[in-house]
Scaffold this motif. Structure first.
Motif, short mmCIF file in Angstrom:
data_model
loop_
_atom_site.label_atom_id
_atom_site.label_comp_id
_atom_site.label_asym_id
_atom_site.label_seq_id
_atom_site.Cartn_x
_atom_site.Cartn_y
_atom_site.Cartn_z
N PHE A 27 -2.67 50.54 0.36
CA PHE A 27 -1.85 51.16 -1.39
C PHE A 27 -0.37 50.56 -0.62
O PHE A 27 -0.59 50.09 0.41
CB PHE A 27 -2.02 51.70 -1.26
N LEU A 28 0.10 49.99 -1.88
CA LEU A 28 1.39 49.33 -1.87
C LEU A 28 1.99 50.39 -2.34
O LEU A 28 2.29 50.80 -3.78
CB LEU A 28 1.02 48.04 -2.41
N PRO A 29 2.82 50.94 -1.29
CA PRO A 29 3.82 51.60 -1.64
C PRO A 29 5.35 51.04 -2.00
O PRO A 29 5.47 49.77 -2.22
CB PRO A 29 4.80 52.59 -0.28
N ARG A 30 6.62 52.30 -2.80
CA ARG A 30 7.68 51.89 -3.25
C ARG A 30 8.41 51.23 -2.24
O ARG A 30 8.43 51.69 -1.01
CB ARG A 30 8.59 52.68 -3.66
N ASP A 31 8.92 50.26 -2.85
CA ASP A 31 9.03 49.14 -1.89
C ASP A 31 8.87 48.33 -0.57
O ASP A 31 10.15 48.43 0.64
CB ASP A 31 10.79 50.32 -0.78
N ALA A 32 7.44 47.98 -0.52
CA ALA A 32 7.10 48.18 0.72
C ALA A 32 7.91 46.28 0.98
O ALA A 32 7.33 46.01 2.40
CB ALA A 32 5.36 47.48 0.22
N PHE A 33 8.35 45.43 -0.13
CA PHE A 33 9.06 44.07 0.34
C PHE A 33 10.84 44.22 0.20
O PHE A 33 11.34 43.46 -0.15
CB PHE A 33 8.10 43.46 -0.36
N ARG A 34 11.31 45.32 0.37
CA ARG A 34 12.27 45.36 -0.47
C ARG A 34 13.17 44.52 0.45
O ARG A 34 14.71 43.85 0.50
CB ARG A 34 13.29 46.57 -0.80
N ASP A 35 13.48 44.22 1.59
CA ASP A 35 13.88 43.84 2.77
C ASP A 35 13.71 42.42 2.67
O ASP A 35 13.95 41.82 3.57
CB ASP A 35 13.96 44.06 4.70
N LEU A 36 12.89 41.73 1.88
CA LEU A 36 11.99 39.92 1.65
C LEU A 36 12.90 39.49 0.74
O LEU A 36 12.69 38.71 0.32
CB LEU A 36 10.59 40.22 1.51
N PRO A 37 14.74 39.10 0.79
CA PRO A 37 15.04 38.79 -0.66
C PRO A 37 14.70 37.51 -1.26
O PRO A 37 14.97 36.85 -1.96
CB PRO A 37 17.02 38.86 0.12
N LEU A 38 14.08 36.69 0.16
CA LEU A 38 13.77 35.04 0.20
C LEU A 38 12.56 34.53 -0.84
O LEU A 38 11.95 34.14 -0.17
CB LEU A 38 13.88 33.96 1.31
N LEU A 39 11.30 35.56 -0.59
CA LEU A 39 9.82 35.53 -0.42
C LEU A 39 9.86 34.80 -1.35
O LEU A 39 10.36 34.72 -2.99
CB LEU A 39 10.13 36.73 -0.50
N LEU A 40 8.76 33.53 -1.24
CA LEU A 40 8.48 33.03 -2.16
C LEU A 40 7.09 32.98 -2.79
O LEU A 40 6.68 32.96 -4.21
CB LEU A 40 8.62 30.77 -2.10
N GLU A 41 6.41 33.41 -1.71
CA GLU A 41 5.45 33.45 -1.67
C GLU A 41 4.65 34.63 -1.17
O GLU A 41 4.60 35.15 0.28
CB GLU A 41 3.82 31.91 -1.76
N LEU A 42 3.86 35.66 -1.46
CA LEU A 42 2.90 36.62 -1.16
C LEU A 42 0.87 36.79 -1.44
O LEU A 42 1.33 36.67 -2.52
CB LEU A 42 3.70 37.89 -1.62
N ASP A 43 0.64 36.91 -0.03
CA ASP A 43 -0.45 36.70 -0.36
C ASP A 43 -1.08 38.12 -0.09
O ASP A 43 -1.02 38.54 1.13
CB ASP A 43 -1.02 35.90 0.19
N LEU A 44 -1.83 38.94 -0.42
CA LEU A 44 -2.72 40.25 -0.22
C LEU A 44 -4.09 39.90 -0.33
O LEU A 44 -4.81 41.61 -0.62
CB LEU A 44 -1.65 41.34 -1.13
#
Length: 264
Positions: A83-100
């Protein structure tokens, strides 16, 4: 050079040589093991000028916490993330692509992608175990989303989700009804289903009918009770009159008049 000076300089020279040797070993170690500080199976790289962090097939059961915050492309595919919790990627402000893709994700909490709305343009959630997800989980997200190859429950909630996100090109055909309240929808592409049926209106009509049936049931119970009450009173009055008739005439008249006035 005098012998005394050579004796004094020898320890200093040896010390400098040892320090240089330790520094060289440290640098070699850093070069040979650049990813030693990261989660096992993960490593940074640079692809087409973009900073990339790969954790494919790393047997992960959660999103790593040591992802560099300047990462542009993040690959977490082919793991066992549930599962993906709340704020799982909050420290990645420059993320363009996310593969899950190709994980075991069954739940996406609201706010899981918070902080990614401004830059993220590609999100792959294909081949997971998603059955139902609230549209709020993708709030303000402008990325193109791949939701194909999941065991979706085709209902109003999925319809709202599909209308809230922008689907990745050629991925819509892979969103298939694995289950549905209406058996004829199972196995069909979801976009084909909602082209013929508005599932949210169907749900609203079903709810309205259920409320009407419930109200009718309560109304029928009240009417039945009133009918029973009236009939019971009539039966009691009839029995009392029959009892009065069996009494002596003088006493019977006074009792009859009293009973009649009471009934009226």
């Amino acid at each position: 050079m005098p012998v005394a000076q050579r004796i004094l300089l020898r320890p200093i020279t040896m010390g400098l040589l040892l320090q240089s040797l330790f520094l060289l070993l440290f640098l070699l170690s850093s070069c040979l093991h650049p990813a030693a500080a990261f989660t096992k199976g993960c490593y940074p790289s640079e692809e087409e000028g973009l900073k990339t962090f790969r954790c494919s097939n790393a047997q992960l059961t959660e999103v790593p916490r040591d992802i560099p915050n300047d990462t542009n492309k993040l690959y977490l595919d082919s793991n066992q993330i549930p599962f993906l919790p709340r704020d799982a990627f909050r420290d990645l402000p420059l993320l363009l692509e996310l593969d899950l893709s190709h994980n075991a994700i069954t739940r996406v909490e609201s706010g899981a992608f918070r902080g990614l709305a401004e830059h993220l343009h590609s999100l792959d959630l294909s081949s997971n175990r998603l059955v139902s997800v609230s549209k709020d989980a993708f709030s303000n997200l402008k990325a193109k989303v791949n939701l194909s190859n999941n065991p979706w429950l085709c209902d109003c909630r999925l319809q709202e989700l599909i209308r809230a996100v922008e689907l990745a090109a050629d991925s819509s055909g892979g969103i298939v009804c694995d289950s549905s309240a209406q058996e004829e929808h199972v196995g069909k592409a979801f976009l084909q289903v909602i082209a013929d049926t508005d599932l949210c209106n169907v749900y609203k009509k079903t709810t309205d009918i259920a409320m009407l049936v419930t109200m009718f049931g309560w109304f029928a119970m009240v009417i039945s009770y009133l009918v029973y009450y009236v009939r019971q009173n009539q039966e009691d009055a009839r029995r009392h009159l029959e009892y009065l008739k069996s009494l002596p005439s003088k006493h019977r008249r006074s009792e009859e008049s009293s009973t009649i006035s009471t009934v009226v």
